[in-house]
Design an enzyme around this catalytic site. Sequence first.
Site, PDB file in Angstrom:
ATOM      1  N   CYS A  61       0.875  -1.182   0.192  1.00  0.00           N
ATOM      2  CA  CYS A  61      -0.065  -0.055   0.021  1.00  0.00           C
ATOM      3  C   CYS A  61       0.937   1.285   0.007  1.00  0.00           C
ATOM      4  O   CYS A  61       2.130   1.130  -0.041  1.00  0.00           O
ATOM      5  CB  CYS A  61      -1.003   0.043   1.144  1.00  0.00           C
ATOM      6  SG  CYS A  61      -1.574  -1.497   1.458  1.00  0.00           S
TER       7      CYS A  61
HETATM    8  N1  GLN Z   1      -1.367  -6.879   4.125  1.00  0.00           N
HETATM    9  C1  GLN Z   1      -2.275  -5.737   4.121  1.00  0.00           C
HETATM   10  C2  GLN Z   1      -3.297  -6.113   3.278  1.00  0.00           C
HETATM   11  O1  GLN Z   1      -3.360  -7.058   2.522  1.00  0.00           O
HETATM   12  C3  GLN Z   1      -1.451  -4.554   3.569  1.00  0.00           C
HETATM   13  C4  GLN Z   1      -0.993  -4.640   2.106  1.00  0.00           C
HETATM   14  C5  GLN Z   1      -0.153  -3.784   1.670  1.00  0.00           C
HETATM   15  O2  GLN Z   1       0.591  -3.034   2.322  1.00  0.00           O
HETATM   16  N2  GLN Z   1      -0.271  -3.589   0.340  1.00  0.00           N
HETATM   17  O3  GLN Z   1      -4.114  -5.286   2.973  1.00  0.00           O
END
Ligand code: GLN
Length: 232
Positions: free
Chosen positions: A2
Site C-alpha cells: 500500500c
Molecule cells: N497486508 C495488508 C493487506 O493485505 C497490507 C498490504 C499492503 O501493504 N499493500 O491489505
Amino acid sequence: MCRQLGWLGREVTVSSLMLDPPHSLRVQSYAPRRQKHGMINADGWGVGFFDGVTPRRWRSTAPLWADSSFESVAPALRTRCMVASVRSASAGMPIELGATAPFTDGQWLLAHNGTVDRTVLPRCVSAEPVCDSTILAAVLFERGLDALGETVAAVGAADRNARLNILAADGSRLLATTWGDTLSILRRDDGVVVASEPYDDDPRWEDVPDRHLVQVTADGVTLTALHSAKGS
Ligand code: GLN
C-alpha cells in the site's frame, strides 16, 4: 504494498493532501513512483481524521481514482490530523471493508503498509481475523502505541520476512515506522506530512532510513533507530 499518508498541522482540506498534488495518493493508486512491492493500489482506499477526539473514517473497496463522490466532498472536509491509504491487498487477503485501513480502537487511527505471517502474532481477543494487518493493528492497540517501536521490532524478529511500515495518529501525535518499505517526511510551514512516497517534487522531502520510528508532535519531528530483538 500500500501507499500511506499522514498529516499533523494546521487545518487543511483532505483534498489538498490526498487528491490535488501531482503525485497524490490518487495518482499513487495507479502509478506509484517508489513502491517496492506491487505495481498498483486498486483494492480500496481509506481516510480517517479527528472530529474533536473522535476518529471518523471513510473507506471503500473500490479504487480511489474512480471515486467521484469522494472527489466532490473531499474539498469540504477539513482536518488537523489525518491518516489515509490506498490498498494493494496481499496474496490471500480479502478485499472487504474490514480489511481496509485505517483501523481504529476508538482513539487511534492506524494503517499498515506491508505483510506479516499471522501465525507469529500473539492471540488477541479484539482482533478481527480478516487480514494480517487487522490482527497486527489489534496487537498494536492492545500493547499501546507508546510501545510501537518495541512491538514492531519484536514482530520483525519473529517473522524475518515481515514488512512493517505502520502509520498511526491520535489527533495530536503522528507515529510511523519504517521496516521494509519506503517513507518520506515533508516539514511544511503549516505542518508535517509523513508519506510512503513524496506527493510532489518539493526538495524539502526527506527520506526516512529503514528500521526507524518517526514521532511527530506540535514540538517537532523525532527519528529513533529500531533494533531487532534478535539483532537482525
Ligand atoms: N497486508 C495488508 C493487506 O493485505 C497490507 C498490504 C499492503 O501493504 N499493500 O491489505
